[in-house]
Motif scaffolding. Structure first.
Motif, PDB file in Angstrom:
ATOM      1  N   THR A 275       0.786  -1.251  -0.160  1.00  8.21           N
ATOM      2  CA  THR A 275      -0.369  -0.163  -0.034  1.00  8.21           C
ATOM      3  C   THR A 275       0.633   1.334   0.216  1.00  8.21           C
ATOM      4  N   SER A 276       2.287   1.306   0.513  1.00  2.07           N
ATOM      5  CA  SER A 276       2.648   2.347   0.872  1.00  2.07           C
ATOM      6  C   SER A 276       3.239   3.153  -0.658  1.00  2.07           C
TER       7      SER A 276
ATOM      8  N   LEU B  18       0.995   4.404  -2.880  1.00  2.00           N
ATOM      9  CA  LEU B  18       0.790   5.652  -2.274  1.00  2.00           C
ATOM     10  C   LEU B  18       1.830   6.546  -2.908  1.00  2.00           C
TER      11      LEU B  18
ATOM     12  N   GLN C 247       1.977  10.051  -4.516  1.00  2.49           N
ATOM     13  CA  GLN C 247       2.675  11.336  -5.212  1.00  2.49           C
ATOM     14  C   GLN C 247       3.670  11.708  -5.593  1.00  2.49           C
TER      15      GLN C 247
ATOM     16  N   PRO D 272      -8.013  -1.573  -0.978  1.00  5.30           N
ATOM     17  CA  PRO D 272      -8.849  -0.614  -0.630  1.00  5.30           C
ATOM     18  C   PRO D 272      -8.164   1.077  -0.451  1.00  5.30           C
ATOM     19  N   SER D 273      -7.264   0.946  -1.061  1.00 10.09           N
ATOM     20  CA  SER D 273      -6.579   2.642  -1.454  1.00 10.09           C
ATOM     21  C   SER D 273      -6.212   2.442  -2.648  1.00 10.09           C
ATOM     22  N   GLY D 274      -6.917   1.819  -3.309  1.00 11.79           N
ATOM     23  CA  GLY D 274      -6.590   2.078  -4.753  1.00 11.79           C
ATOM     24  C   GLY D 274      -6.464   3.257  -5.744  1.00 11.79           C
ATOM     25  N   SER D 275      -8.283   4.228  -5.125  1.00  7.21           N
ATOM     26  CA  SER D 275      -8.527   4.549  -6.623  1.00  7.21           C
ATOM     27  C   SER D 275      -8.090   6.205  -6.263  1.00  7.21           C
ATOM     28  N   GLU D 276      -7.140   6.250  -6.199  1.00  7.44           N
ATOM     29  CA  GLU D 276      -6.383   7.766  -6.491  1.00  7.44           C
ATOM     30  C   GLU D 276      -5.714   7.303  -7.387  1.00  7.44           C
TER      31      GLU D 276
ATOM     32  N   SER E 213     -14.176   3.241  -4.251  1.00  7.04           N
ATOM     33  CA  SER E 213     -15.144   4.324  -3.875  1.00  7.04           C
ATOM     34  C   SER E 213     -15.406   5.020  -5.807  1.00  7.04           C
TER      35      SER E 213
END
Length: 315
Positions: free
Chosen positions: A6-7, A10, A14, A52-56, A99
């Motif tokens: 996940t990091s 991110l 970024q 879970p954290s893939g939308s962006e 999302s």
């Protein structure tokens, strides 16, 4: 790596890592833009859709890689077809990601029309390939509109701008057919027609009458007929008497020299009885029956003059 971290996802977001990857792919040989690469990208899209954290990261992937037409237009024809057909049939019809990423908001109709105009015109080099790709791009546009909450004003404005600015009539046919489909099929037709008028759509339709293609002329007339059909009596009188709609139609049609074919007669007849239809009827003549009411007798004078002038011309 992104599959397991996940990091790392991110970090890619970024540092705008997807933009960098897209930029580097533009610099390498087109042979690397393969079917395998497309499959890999869509596998990653599917993974990010449920992560879970893939939308962006998913939004960046769609915007900067999947819809980077400057990149994919260099690929082999089969690769381009694979890319856009898969987007059209698998991803354009539903929100993506946990999302609910909406491709319509992420990419936008205006961006798709830009791709059609700048990379997939139907004249010059690559026209045959472009003719195969365009239906998928137009299907994506239609899916955005029909599966959502109707067409947005900015989207209709983009379509009208396309029809008004693209000079090659070969690249106008399918876009005009799409607009007709949206106008005739949408449950909120009256709203679309009203917005169409507010955006100066009638003048766009009139502009299309100047082209030599009979199909463009007929479909532009069907748009005009639809506007009249959904206008109240006061506005109909304004268009006919104050604007001089039928006089302008007469001048445009005479200048274009379009023959009074069966299809032309039937399209004008539909305006005469205020029963516009999307279908071009060219195998028989329409005639008055008990279900018809003559709504716009002024168009009859246009029809008669077209028959007299064009059928007595030296040619």
């Amino acid at each position: 790596m992104a599959h397991n971290s996940t990091s790392f996802m991110l970090q890619l977001v970024q540092t705008k890592g997807v933009e960098l990857i897209s930029y580097l792919l533009e610099k390498v040989s087109p042979k690397h833009l393969s079917r395998e690469l497309v499959s890999c990208i869509f596998d990653f899209v599917r993974y990010l859709s449920v992560a879970p954290s893939g939308s962006e990261l998913l939004a960046q992937l769609i915007e900067h890689l999947v819809f980077n037409a400057g990149l994919w237009s260099k690929a082999e024809p089969g690769v381009q077809l694979q890319l856009y057909s898969q987007v059209a049939t698998e991803f354009s019809m539903r929100p993506l990601g946990m999302s609910g990423l909406d491709l319509r908001e992420c990419v936008g109709v205006s961006q798709l029309l830009f791709i059609l105009r700048e990379y997939y015109g139907l004249t010059g080099e690559g026209a045959e390939v472009h003719a195969e790709v365009r239906p998928y791009l137009l299907l994506i546009v239609k899916e955005f509109v029909t599966k959502g909450k109707g067409i947005y004003t900015k989207e209709l404005k983009s379509i009208l701008s396309y029809l008004c600015t693209v000079p090659e009539e070969e690249s106008l046919h399918d876009m005009l057919r799409l607009l007709l489909a949206l106008v005739f099929e949408d449950p909120a037709t009256s709203h679309i027609v009203k917005t169409f008028e507010e955006l100066d759509g009638l003048n766009v339709a009139m502009k299309l009458l100047a082209f030599s293609s009979e199909e463009l002329t007929l479909n532009a007339l069907k748009l005009i007929g639809k506007v009249l059909h959904h206008s109240n009596t006061k506005h109909q009188h304004h268009l006919i008497n104050s604007v001089g709609l039928f006089s302008v139609l007469r001048e445009k049609l005479l200048s274009a020299g379009q023959p009074m074919s069966t299809a032309m007669f039937n399209t004008l007849f539909e305006i005469f009885v205020n029963c516009p239809s999307r279908r071009i009827i060219d195998n028989h003549y329409l005639a008055l029956d008990l279900s018809h009411q003559i709504q716009f007798p002024g168009i009859l004078a246009v029809m008669i003059e077209l028959i007299c002038v064009l059928h007595t011309a030296p040619s």
